[in-house]
Design an enzyme around this catalytic site. Structure first.
Site, short mmCIF file in Angstrom:
data_model
loop_
_atom_site.label_atom_id
_atom_site.label_comp_id
_atom_site.label_asym_id
_atom_site.label_seq_id
_atom_site.Cartn_x
_atom_site.Cartn_y
_atom_site.Cartn_z
N GLY A 255 -0.33 6.70 1.46
CA GLY A 255 -0.82 6.88 0.10
C GLY A 255 -1.36 8.25 -0.22
O GLY A 255 -1.79 8.50 -1.35
N GLU A 290 0.16 5.77 7.76
CA GLU A 290 1.53 5.47 7.30
C GLU A 290 1.93 6.37 6.14
O GLU A 290 2.26 5.90 5.05
CB GLU A 290 1.60 4.00 6.84
CG GLU A 290 1.22 2.98 7.91
CD GLU A 290 1.11 1.56 7.35
OE1 GLU A 290 1.33 1.36 6.14
OE2 GLU A 290 0.78 0.65 8.13
N ARG A 293 5.16 9.82 1.13
CA ARG A 293 5.28 10.88 0.13
C ARG A 293 4.70 12.22 0.60
O ARG A 293 5.29 13.27 0.37
CB ARG A 293 4.54 10.43 -1.13
CG ARG A 293 4.67 11.34 -2.30
CD ARG A 293 3.74 10.92 -3.44
NE ARG A 293 3.56 9.51 -3.55
CZ ARG A 293 4.21 8.72 -4.41
NH1 ARG A 293 5.09 9.25 -5.24
NH2 ARG A 293 3.98 7.43 -4.45
N CYS A 375 23.83 4.95 -19.76
CA CYS A 375 23.71 4.29 -21.06
C CYS A 375 22.45 3.43 -21.14
O CYS A 375 22.53 2.20 -21.10
CB CYS A 375 24.96 3.47 -21.31
SG CYS A 375 26.40 4.50 -21.31
N1 LLP Z 1 2.47 1.80 3.90
C1 LLP Z 1 2.75 0.76 3.11
C2 LLP Z 1 2.40 -0.59 3.55
C3 LLP Z 1 3.35 0.97 1.85
O1 LLP Z 1 3.61 -0.06 1.08
C4 LLP Z 1 3.66 2.29 1.44
C5 LLP Z 1 4.28 2.55 0.15
C6 LLP Z 1 3.37 3.36 2.32
C7 LLP Z 1 2.77 3.08 3.54
C8 LLP Z 1 3.67 4.78 2.00
O2 LLP Z 1 3.02 5.22 0.86
P1 LLP Z 1 3.03 6.78 0.49
O3 LLP Z 1 2.32 7.51 1.61
O4 LLP Z 1 4.44 7.24 0.41
O5 LLP Z 1 2.33 6.85 -0.78
N2 LLP Z 1 8.27 4.10 -5.32
C9 LLP Z 1 6.93 4.57 -5.61
C10 LLP Z 1 6.04 4.47 -4.39
C11 LLP Z 1 5.95 3.10 -3.83
C12 LLP Z 1 5.14 3.04 -2.58
C13 LLP Z 1 5.28 1.74 -1.91
N3 LLP Z 1 4.57 1.64 -0.69
C14 LLP Z 1 7.00 5.98 -6.15
O6 LLP Z 1 8.11 6.47 -6.36
O7 LLP Z 1 5.97 6.60 -6.42
#
Ligand code: LLP
Length: 454
Positions: A255, A290, A293, A375
């Site tokens: 996150g 984890e 992004r 579209c």
């Molecule tokens: N761990 C778990 C359990 C998760 O569900 C997620 C993301 C992450 C780690 C990684 O999160 P990050 O570090 O990437 O923020 N499609 C959306 C983001 C959805 C994230 C879902 N879970 C977007 O394009 O912003």
């Protein structure tokens, strides 16, 4: 208030924030001008900077110093095998959410004992594969899932290593679709139920309870929500330890956010690490993070070409001009669309879009919607965006597209998936050639009774 710079100026001043640099009035990714990638590989194409991914991984790995820590890269952000291999070489594990991602991570060379399996619904087949591979932990989302995992482990005659994903009920202050740690979210075990589920897991002969953890949401740019959720986890951990259940792993989820707009803050990763160290001080645990992004988001761009321009209907709510009527909406139509990058359509996400040939600082600008050929009215990459005037044929870079870009791409409108390339120094390697329509159609079958064209 500081006057806000137009995007193209902000990018020219600090291209490094977006994984780029400026040389000879061009935007470059590492040792390669973006214009060359577009010319040689066509558009739309995703380009990722290897050195940038590595640098971000190293920065995060070094930021959290107190406990042994495994960075389990969230494969869903960008699952390209080469990206996984690049991270695996630096010691990364993986956070996966499906059997497909498990196969992907193993094939890229990520060891099973560094893979954690998240997700609110796991099939028996996926659990069997996870238990057989011997993953670091299967992150349980409910007591029902504990029962399911225990039954599968028993059937396989194996031990399943698990961790509880709790829902700490923390507001990550992000887009509602990206918040997962609030009470009303479908994710995680309620804090109040967690001790009971932990005791059950601990007593279950078919599972080994390795830890507890949480993931509160995505695109969080301050340390505070993390610290708040660690406090809750810590309370739970200490309560269990007092009962003699001392768990060796704490999973803080992902996150960590990145800048999308020029004025967005950069996550101060060292301060973030210090805050995490402080909040976890004295706990005899290994940490799992984890991040998705944060590692890849600003290491990637989507290259697209202007197909044409168009004037829309007159706006009825514009200020207008007494003689000429209200201003007309202007569209810049590009060859990338919502099927290539869905974030703007899905989350109203902002991605800077800027010409790869760096415009003059005082270049004339206009307000446009940047739209794709799909579209759907929702098919846009930017709405009411002020940007330098662009002409057909010109190449644009959509920034911060390394995470949740290609991984969320689809074939909607029978549009082949874009190409993906990895830039390392002066090398550009194709990770995935542009899909062809023949390849796309080859996946389909015609029932025999319909096969006769007559
Ligand atoms: N761990 C778990 C359990 C998760 O569900 C997620 C993301 C992450 C780690 C990684 O999160 P990050 O570090 O990437 O923020 N499609 C959306 C983001 C959805 C994230 C879902 N879970 C977007 O394009 O912003």
């Amino acid at each position: 208030m500081v006057e806000q710079l137009p995007d193209h100026v902000a990018v020219t001043d600090r291209p490094d924030r977006f994984g780029l640099r400026v040389h000879d009035s061009e935007l470059w990714m590492d040792g390669v001008p973006l214009s060359r990638i577009a010319a040689e590989h066509g558009t739309p194409t995703y380009a990722y900077a290897a050195s940038e991914i590595e640098a971000r991984f190293d920065a995060l790995a070094q930021a959290v110093g107190q406990h042994p820590t495994t960075l389990c890269y969230a494969v869903k952000a960008n699952g390209a095998l080469a990206v996984l291999r690049l991270l695996a070489r630096r010691g990364a594990g993986a956070d996966i959410v499906s059997g497909g991602e498990l196969t992907r991570a193993l094939r890229a060379g990520i060891p099973a004992d560094k893979i954690v399996f998240s997700g609110v619904g796991k099939s028996n087949a996926e659990l069997d594969a996870a238990i057989t591979a011997g993953l670091r932990s299967i992150n349980l989302e409910s007591v029902e899932e504990l029962e399911q995992v225990s039954a599968r482990a028993r059937a396989l005659g194996r031990q399943a290593t698990v961790s509880l994903r709790v829902n700490p009920d923390i507001d990550p202050e992000t887009h509602p679709y990206l918040a997962t740690g609030l009470q009303q979210a479908k994710f995680g075990i309620a804090m109040a139920d967690a001790p009971t589920v932990a005791r059950r897991a601990h007593a279950d002969p078919h599972v080994t309870l390795r830890g507890i953890g949480c993931h509160i949401g995505s695109q969080i740019t301050s340390a505070r929500p993390f610290v708040d959720s660690i406090k809750r986890l810590r309370g739970l951990w200490e309560g269990l330890a007092a009962e003699g259940v001392e768990l060796p792993q704490l999973d803080l989820g992902g996150g960590m956010g990145i800048p999308y707009r020029a004025e967005d803050p950069d996550l101060d990763v060292r301060a973030w690490g210090r805050a995490v160290d402080e909040a976890t001080a004295g706990l005899p645990v290994e940490l799992v993070l984890e991040p998705g992004r944060f590692l890849v988001g600003n290491a990637g761009v989507l290259l697209t070409r202007v197909l044409g321009r168009k004037q829309g209907e007159a706006q009825t709510d514009g200020p207008g001009d007494a003689r000429r009527g209200p201003p007309k909406k202007r569209f810049v139509i590009v060859d990338a669309a919502m099927n290539d990058l869905v974030r703007p359509a899905l989350y109203e996400a902002y991605h800077i879009i800027t010409p790869v040939s760096v415009p003059e600082r005082d270049a004339a600008t206009e307000e446009v919607d940047v739209v794709g050929p799909v579209c759907e009215s929702g098919d846009f990459l930017a709405l009411a965006r002020t940007m330098p005037i662009t002409e057909p044929g010109q190449v644009l870079a959509v920034l911060s597209a390394g995470a949740y870009g290609m991984s969320m791409a689809s074939n909607y409108n029978t549009r082949p998936l874009p190409a993906e390339v990895l830039v390392a120094g002066e090398h550009v390697d194709v990770l995935r050639p542009r899909q062809t329509v023949d390849e796309l159609l080859a996946a389909e079958r015609m029932p025999a009774w319909l096969a006769d064209r007559s």
